[in-house]
Scaffold this motif. Sequence first.
Motif, PDB file in Angstrom:
ATOM      1  N   GLY A 199       9.852 -18.839   6.927  1.00  0.00           N
ATOM      2  CA  GLY A 199       8.847 -17.606   7.312  1.00  0.00           C
ATOM      3  C   GLY A 199       8.229 -18.005   8.605  1.00  0.00           C
ATOM      4  N   LEU A 200       7.963 -19.023   8.936  1.00  0.00           N
ATOM      5  CA  LEU A 200       7.674 -19.349  10.465  1.00  0.00           C
ATOM      6  C   LEU A 200       8.490 -18.968  11.513  1.00  0.00           C
ATOM      7  CD1 LEU A 200       5.661 -22.748   9.975  1.00  0.00           C
ATOM      8  CD2 LEU A 200       4.576 -20.568  10.449  1.00  0.00           C
ATOM      9  N   ALA A 201       9.734 -19.223  11.324  1.00  0.00           N
ATOM     10  CA  ALA A 201      10.747 -18.638  12.164  1.00  0.00           C
ATOM     11  C   ALA A 201      10.946 -17.339  12.239  1.00  0.00           C
ATOM     12  CB  ALA A 201      12.199 -19.524  11.684  1.00  0.00           C
ATOM     13  N   LEU A 202      10.918 -16.895  11.065  1.00  0.00           N
ATOM     14  CA  LEU A 202      11.173 -15.317  11.166  1.00  0.00           C
ATOM     15  C   LEU A 202       9.977 -14.504  11.767  1.00  0.00           C
ATOM     16  CD1 LEU A 202      12.513 -14.695   7.486  1.00  0.00           C
ATOM     17  CD2 LEU A 202      13.883 -14.632   9.664  1.00  0.00           C
ATOM     18  N   CYS A 203       8.747 -15.245  11.409  1.00  0.00           N
ATOM     19  CA  CYS A 203       7.433 -14.558  12.205  1.00  0.00           C
ATOM     20  C   CYS A 203       7.573 -14.704  13.747  1.00  0.00           C
ATOM     21  CB  CYS A 203       6.279 -15.486  11.706  1.00  0.00           C
ATOM     22  SG  CYS A 203       4.882 -14.824  12.650  1.00  0.00           S
ATOM     23  N   GLY A 204       8.135 -15.693  14.278  1.00  0.00           N
ATOM     24  CA  GLY A 204       8.513 -16.042  15.691  1.00  0.00           C
ATOM     25  C   GLY A 204       9.403 -14.766  16.067  1.00  0.00           C
ATOM     26  N   ALA A 205      10.485 -14.632  15.262  1.00  0.00           N
ATOM     27  CA  ALA A 205      11.639 -13.693  15.852  1.00  0.00           C
ATOM     28  C   ALA A 205      11.102 -12.392  15.680  1.00  0.00           C
ATOM     29  CB  ALA A 205      12.825 -13.834  14.740  1.00  0.00           C
ATOM     30  N   ALA A 206      10.444 -11.941  14.585  1.00  0.00           N
ATOM     31  CA  ALA A 206       9.669 -10.673  14.672  1.00  0.00           C
ATOM     32  C   ALA A 206       8.830 -10.210  15.839  1.00  0.00           C
ATOM     33  CB  ALA A 206       9.042 -10.365  13.330  1.00  0.00           C
ATOM     34  N   ARG A 207       7.907 -11.401  16.228  1.00  0.00           N
ATOM     35  CA  ARG A 207       7.227 -11.339  17.510  1.00  0.00           C
ATOM     36  C   ARG A 207       7.775 -11.378  18.829  1.00  0.00           C
ATOM     37  NH1 ARG A 207       1.847 -11.762  15.868  1.00  0.00           N
ATOM     38  NH2 ARG A 207       1.305 -12.134  13.790  1.00  0.00           N
ATOM     39  N   ALA A 208       9.080 -11.537  18.914  1.00  0.00           N
ATOM     40  CA  ALA A 208       9.607 -12.035  20.002  1.00  0.00           C
ATOM     41  C   ALA A 208       9.535 -10.741  21.399  1.00  0.00           C
ATOM     42  CB  ALA A 208      11.093 -12.018  19.821  1.00  0.00           C
ATOM     43  N   ASN A 209       9.446  -9.600  20.664  1.00  0.00           N
ATOM     44  CA  ASN A 209       9.219  -8.589  21.589  1.00  0.00           C
ATOM     45  C   ASN A 209       7.838  -8.044  21.721  1.00  0.00           C
ATOM     46  OD1 ASN A 209      11.918  -8.300  22.428  1.00  0.00           O
ATOM     47  ND2 ASN A 209      12.468  -7.223  20.498  1.00  0.00           N
ATOM     48  N   ASP A 210       6.580  -8.810  21.061  1.00  0.00           N
ATOM     49  CA  ASP A 210       5.489  -8.339  21.132  1.00  0.00           C
ATOM     50  C   ASP A 210       4.807  -8.654  22.272  1.00  0.00           C
ATOM     51  OD1 ASP A 210       4.675  -8.933  17.457  1.00  0.00           O
ATOM     52  OD2 ASP A 210       5.805  -7.381  18.457  1.00  0.00           O
ATOM     53  N   ALA A 211       3.617  -7.952  22.511  1.00  0.00           N
ATOM     54  CA  ALA A 211       2.773  -8.139  23.725  1.00  0.00           C
ATOM     55  C   ALA A 211       2.339  -9.521  23.537  1.00  0.00           C
ATOM     56  CB  ALA A 211       1.749  -7.130  24.110  1.00  0.00           C
ATOM     57  N   CYS A 212       2.052 -10.324  24.836  1.00  0.00           N
ATOM     58  CA  CYS A 212       1.526 -11.726  24.743  1.00  0.00           C
ATOM     59  C   CYS A 212       0.163 -11.606  24.324  1.00  0.00           C
ATOM     60  CB  CYS A 212       1.560 -12.080  26.138  1.00  0.00           C
ATOM     61  SG  CYS A 212       3.081 -12.568  26.706  1.00  0.00           S
ATOM     62  N   SER A 213      -0.521 -10.602  24.093  1.00  0.00           N
ATOM     63  CA  SER A 213      -1.989 -10.530  23.550  1.00  0.00           C
ATOM     64  C   SER A 213      -1.850 -10.577  22.128  1.00  0.00           C
ATOM     65  CB  SER A 213      -2.695  -9.104  23.917  1.00  0.00           C
ATOM     66  OG  SER A 213      -1.954  -8.076  23.538  1.00  0.00           O
ATOM     67  N   ASP A 214      -0.850 -10.512  21.629  1.00  0.00           N
ATOM     68  CA  ASP A 214      -0.770 -10.627  20.032  1.00  0.00           C
ATOM     69  C   ASP A 214      -0.563 -11.911  19.502  1.00  0.00           C
ATOM     70  OD1 ASP A 214      -1.142  -8.076  19.716  1.00  0.00           O
ATOM     71  OD2 ASP A 214       1.168  -7.442  19.692  1.00  0.00           O
ATOM     72  N   ILE A 215      -0.470 -13.222  20.137  1.00  0.00           N
ATOM     73  CA  ILE A 215      -0.061 -14.427  20.026  1.00  0.00           C
ATOM     74  C   ILE A 215      -1.172 -15.197  19.276  1.00  0.00           C
ATOM     75  CG2 ILE A 215       1.582 -14.575  21.865  1.00  0.00           C
ATOM     76  CD1 ILE A 215      -0.210 -16.635  23.091  1.00  0.00           C
ATOM     77  N   GLY A 216      -2.249 -14.843  19.332  1.00  0.00           N
ATOM     78  CA  GLY A 216      -3.140 -15.502  18.973  1.00  0.00           C
ATOM     79  C   GLY A 216      -3.285 -15.813  17.348  1.00  0.00           C
ATOM     80  N   ALA A 217      -3.067 -14.618  16.687  1.00  0.00           N
ATOM     81  CA  ALA A 217      -2.945 -14.648  15.128  1.00  0.00           C
ATOM     82  C   ALA A 217      -1.687 -15.556  14.886  1.00  0.00           C
ATOM     83  CB  ALA A 217      -2.857 -13.348  14.651  1.00  0.00           C
ATOM     84  N   GLU A 218      -0.434 -15.475  15.521  1.00  0.00           N
ATOM     85  CA  GLU A 218       0.549 -16.344  14.988  1.00  0.00           C
ATOM     86  C   GLU A 218       0.320 -17.875  15.135  1.00  0.00           C
ATOM     87  OE1 GLU A 218       5.297 -17.353  16.306  1.00  0.00           O
ATOM     88  OE2 GLU A 218       4.197 -15.718  17.294  1.00  0.00           O
ATOM     89  N   LEU A 219      -0.376 -18.152  16.333  1.00  0.00           N
ATOM     90  CA  LEU A 219      -0.884 -19.599  16.659  1.00  0.00           C
ATOM     91  C   LEU A 219      -1.643 -20.189  15.382  1.00  0.00           C
ATOM     92  CD1 LEU A 219      -1.371 -19.623  20.288  1.00  0.00           C
ATOM     93  CD2 LEU A 219       0.508 -20.566  19.282  1.00  0.00           C
ATOM     94  N   ALA A 220      -2.631 -19.268  14.946  1.00  0.00           N
ATOM     95  CA  ALA A 220      -3.531 -19.604  13.991  1.00  0.00           C
ATOM     96  C   ALA A 220      -2.839 -19.774  12.568  1.00  0.00           C
ATOM     97  CB  ALA A 220      -4.481 -18.448  13.660  1.00  0.00           C
ATOM     98  N   ALA A 221      -1.663 -18.967  12.347  1.00  0.00           N
ATOM     99  CA  ALA A 221      -1.042 -19.246  11.186  1.00  0.00           C
ATOM    100  C   ALA A 221      -0.062 -20.406  10.962  1.00  0.00           C
ATOM    101  CB  ALA A 221      -0.016 -18.128  11.021  1.00  0.00           C
ATOM    102  N   ARG A 222       0.366 -20.727  12.405  1.00  0.00           N
ATOM    103  CA  ARG A 222       1.233 -21.952  12.552  1.00  0.00           C
ATOM    104  C   ARG A 222       0.217 -23.214  12.405  1.00  0.00           C
ATOM    105  NH1 ARG A 222       6.221 -21.112  13.709  1.00  0.00           N
ATOM    106  NH2 ARG A 222       6.900 -18.908  14.412  1.00  0.00           N
ATOM    107  N   VAL A 223      -0.843 -23.082  12.895  1.00  0.00           N
ATOM    108  CA  VAL A 223      -1.869 -24.271  12.634  1.00  0.00           C
ATOM    109  C   VAL A 223      -2.185 -24.328  11.328  1.00  0.00           C
ATOM    110  CG1 VAL A 223      -4.214 -24.988  13.127  1.00  0.00           C
ATOM    111  CG2 VAL A 223      -2.728 -24.449  15.097  1.00  0.00           C
ATOM    112  N   GLY A 224      -2.321 -23.290  10.494  1.00  0.00           N
ATOM    113  CA  GLY A 224      -2.800 -23.187   9.048  1.00  0.00           C
ATOM    114  C   GLY A 224      -1.625 -23.754   8.524  1.00  0.00           C
ATOM    115  N   ALA A 225      -0.453 -23.791   8.615  1.00  0.00           N
ATOM    116  CA  ALA A 225       0.706 -24.357   7.988  1.00  0.00           C
ATOM    117  C   ALA A 225       0.590 -25.853   8.173  1.00  0.00           C
ATOM    118  CB  ALA A 225       2.089 -23.572   8.359  1.00  0.00           C
ATOM    119  N   ASP A 226       0.382 -25.952   9.550  1.00  0.00           N
ATOM    120  CA  ASP A 226       0.501 -27.503   9.842  1.00  0.00           C
ATOM    121  C   ASP A 226      -0.839 -28.269   9.079  1.00  0.00           C
ATOM    122  OD1 ASP A 226      -1.302 -29.385  11.790  1.00  0.00           O
ATOM    123  OD2 ASP A 226       0.554 -29.295  12.906  1.00  0.00           O
ATOM    124  N   GLN A 227      -1.973 -27.718   9.178  1.00  0.00           N
ATOM    125  CA  GLN A 227      -3.246 -28.323   8.537  1.00  0.00           C
ATOM    126  C   GLN A 227      -2.931 -28.624   7.019  1.00  0.00           C
ATOM    127  OE1 GLN A 227      -5.826 -29.930  10.227  1.00  0.00           O
ATOM    128  NE2 GLN A 227      -3.754 -29.736  11.484  1.00  0.00           N
TER     129      GLN A 227
END
Length: 216
Positions: free
Chosen positions: A14-42
């Motif tokens: 899911g994390l990998a697909l999330c990254g792939a889906a966002r590959a073409n997103d604007a850089c301004s959208d990375i905050g939510a993804e980073l938060a989700a990844r930290v959530g999985a980490d923690q």
Amino acid sequence: MHHPYLRIALLATGLALCGAARANDACSDIGAELAARVGADQALRQRVDFLDQTSPAQRKLFSQIALVDRTNTERLKAIVARCGWPSKEKFGQQAAGDAWLLAQHADHDVAFQKRALALIEEAASARGERVDRNFAYLYDRVAVAEGRPQRYGTQLHSPDGKACGLDFKPMEERSQVEARRAELNLPPLDAYRRMVLEMQHCTSSANPGDSHYPQG
């Protein structure tokens, strides 16, 4: 009920697909993804039992953590390559902290940790600020990985293999380390060690007469 390995495989996928889906997103959208990844980490790290790290269940957990760390690292590297380091002035304090945490846990890729360290330092310099405690933790992480002494005394281990027998990994002269910690509003070494012992559910009775120092 899903097998634990299946659940973690699905999480990593899911994390990998999330990254792939966002590959073409604007850089301004990375905050939510980073938060989700930290959530999985923690979520995984909160399940670590420091007093029973060799049990089969805990060994499986560590394998799961390693898998998610690798997935998160690869995605963070892609984000940095496309958008630059997620500094607080560009993406906000939360995103900057989340990016640091993912880099801190990229122990399998010390070269990337070193690059992240340089980028964090550059961002601080560009703001006219000194480095902060996040820089200190990552600096020590890299130093330990490369066999160099710590400068801030953030990394501990259990040299005798006992969970509550924490001692500091090699560091520079203690008074200098204490001075650097004070500059960053980090607690003194002895207080820090006690905090880590408490976090790992080690009572004072587990370390009678222990005057050594302390894992960040």
